[in-house]
Design a protein around this motif. Structure first.
Motif, PDB file in Angstrom:
ATOM      1  N   PRO A   1     138.486 -84.576  13.443  1.00  0.00           N
ATOM      2  CA  PRO A   1     138.027 -85.867  13.975  1.00  0.00           C
ATOM      3  C   PRO A   1     137.083 -86.605  13.040  1.00  0.00           C
ATOM      4  CG  PRO A   1     138.096 -84.253  15.732  1.00  0.00           C
ATOM      5  CD  PRO A   1     138.375 -83.502  14.450  1.00  0.00           C
ATOM      6  N   MET A   2     136.165 -85.903  12.380  1.00  0.00           N
ATOM      7  CA  MET A   2     135.245 -86.589  11.465  1.00  0.00           C
ATOM      8  C   MET A   2     135.966 -87.093  10.215  1.00  0.00           C
ATOM      9  SD  MET A   2     132.270 -86.942  12.817  1.00  0.00           S
ATOM     10  CE  MET A   2     131.060 -87.180  11.521  1.00  0.00           C
ATOM     11  N   GLU A   3     137.034 -86.413   9.807  1.00  0.00           N
ATOM     12  CA  GLU A   3     137.837 -86.916   8.690  1.00  0.00           C
ATOM     13  C   GLU A   3     138.530 -88.218   9.079  1.00  0.00           C
ATOM     14  OE1 GLU A   3     139.294 -83.017   6.183  1.00  0.00           O
ATOM     15  OE2 GLU A   3     140.289 -83.419   8.095  1.00  0.00           O
ATOM     16  N   THR A   4     138.979 -88.309  10.320  1.00  0.00           N
ATOM     17  CA  THR A   4     139.631 -89.544  10.751  1.00  0.00           C
ATOM     18  C   THR A   4     138.626 -90.691  10.818  1.00  0.00           C
ATOM     19  OG1 THR A   4     139.440 -89.053  13.124  1.00  0.00           O
ATOM     20  CG2 THR A   4     141.445 -88.337  12.023  1.00  0.00           C
ATOM     21  N   LEU A   5     137.387 -90.372  11.172  1.00  0.00           N
ATOM     22  CA  LEU A   5     136.334 -91.391  11.173  1.00  0.00           C
ATOM     23  C   LEU A   5     136.100 -91.904   9.751  1.00  0.00           C
ATOM     24  CD1 LEU A   5     134.106 -92.937  12.699  1.00  0.00           C
ATOM     25  CD2 LEU A   5     132.638 -90.940  12.387  1.00  0.00           C
ATOM     26  N   LEU A   6     136.030 -90.995   8.785  1.00  0.00           N
ATOM     27  CA  LEU A   6     135.841 -91.380   7.389  1.00  0.00           C
ATOM     28  C   LEU A   6     137.041 -92.180   6.882  1.00  0.00           C
ATOM     29  CD1 LEU A   6     133.658 -90.975   5.198  1.00  0.00           C
ATOM     30  CD2 LEU A   6     134.958 -88.982   4.434  1.00  0.00           C
TER      31      LEU A   6
ATOM     32  N   ALA B   1     143.970 -74.905  14.066  1.00  0.00           N
ATOM     33  CA  ALA B   1     144.946 -74.251  13.191  1.00  0.00           C
ATOM     34  C   ALA B   1     145.183 -75.050  11.917  1.00  0.00           C
ATOM     35  CB  ALA B   1     146.254 -74.045  13.943  1.00  0.00           C
ATOM     36  N   ASN B   2     144.322 -76.014  11.637  1.00  0.00           N
ATOM     37  CA  ASN B   2     144.429 -76.831  10.428  1.00  0.00           C
ATOM     38  C   ASN B   2     145.775 -77.556  10.346  1.00  0.00           C
ATOM     39  OD1 ASN B   2     143.244 -77.875   8.089  1.00  0.00           O
ATOM     40  ND2 ASN B   2     144.217 -76.343   6.802  1.00  0.00           N
ATOM     41  N   LEU B   3     146.233 -78.064  11.478  1.00  0.00           N
ATOM     42  CA  LEU B   3     147.526 -78.752  11.538  1.00  0.00           C
ATOM     43  C   LEU B   3     147.406 -80.264  11.376  1.00  0.00           C
ATOM     44  CD1 LEU B   3     149.135 -76.792  14.513  1.00  0.00           C
ATOM     45  CD2 LEU B   3     149.533 -76.472  12.055  1.00  0.00           C
ATOM     46  N   ALA B   4     146.195 -80.782  11.413  1.00  0.00           N
ATOM     47  CA  ALA B   4     145.972 -82.228  11.338  1.00  0.00           C
ATOM     48  C   ALA B   4     144.545 -82.460  10.862  1.00  0.00           C
ATOM     49  CB  ALA B   4     146.194 -82.853  12.718  1.00  0.00           C
ATOM     50  N   PRO B   5     144.194 -83.712  10.539  1.00  0.00           N
ATOM     51  CA  PRO B   5     142.823 -83.981  10.109  1.00  0.00           C
ATOM     52  C   PRO B   5     141.806 -83.666  11.205  1.00  0.00           C
ATOM     53  CG  PRO B   5     144.210 -85.952   9.877  1.00  0.00           C
ATOM     54  CD  PRO B   5     145.005 -84.920  10.583  1.00  0.00           C
TER      55      PRO B   5
END
Length: 150
Positions: free
Chosen positions: A51-56, A45-49
């Motif tokens: 997983p790959m964004e958190t890795l970056l 639901a696009n409520l948080a980053p």
């Protein structure tokens, strides 16, 4: 180092593909999948980053930490540091990072450009575990801007 990641989508939350990560140091990080218009039950639901964004983001934090620490240890008057990461991913699964560019902005007083260049190089090749690991699949390039302050 430990981390527990738990799917929250089965608990009747707002997102079908939400996750909460609880780190070994006692912190919580939310993640969510991208919305899927074709199969909403399989998307987030696009409520948080993502997983790959958190890795970056973690890679950016790792290298910025190194750059600031190296400059401070060199007794340079560093006042600010940010890094913007731009990436490309493979077209097919697994969609690994194939290119990452790290553009640093370092603010300080009297910091030689060579010191910033050296700090970035040391982070990139010696200290930043995250970028060294990602360099196994991605071409990583760097650049920087040095802003002089009074």
């Amino acid at each position: 180092m430990e981390c527990t990641v738990t799917w929250t989508g089965g608990a009747g939350t707002r997102s079908n593909m939400g996750f909460v990560a609880e780190t070994g140091s006692g912190h919580v990080l939310m993640m969510d999948g991208a919305p899927d218009a074709a199969k909403p039950e399989n998307g987030g639901a696009n409520l948080a980053p993502r997983p790959m964004e958190t890795l970056l983001a973690g890679t950016g934090g790792c290298t910025a930490y190194d750059v600031v620490l190296i400059l401070k240890r060199g007794r340079h008057d560093v006042r600010g540091c940010s890094v913007k990461l731009s990436s490309e991913r493979a077209e097919t699964e697994p969609k690994v990072f194939t290119k990452i560019h790290m553009q640093f902005t370092v603010t300080g007083k009297g910091i030689p450009a060579a010191a910033v260049e050296r700090a970035i190089e040391m982070s990139h090749h010696k200290y930043c575990s995250a970028s060294i690991m990602l360099a196994k699949t991605a071409e990583i390039t760097t650049g920087f801007e040095l802003i002089e302050v009074d």
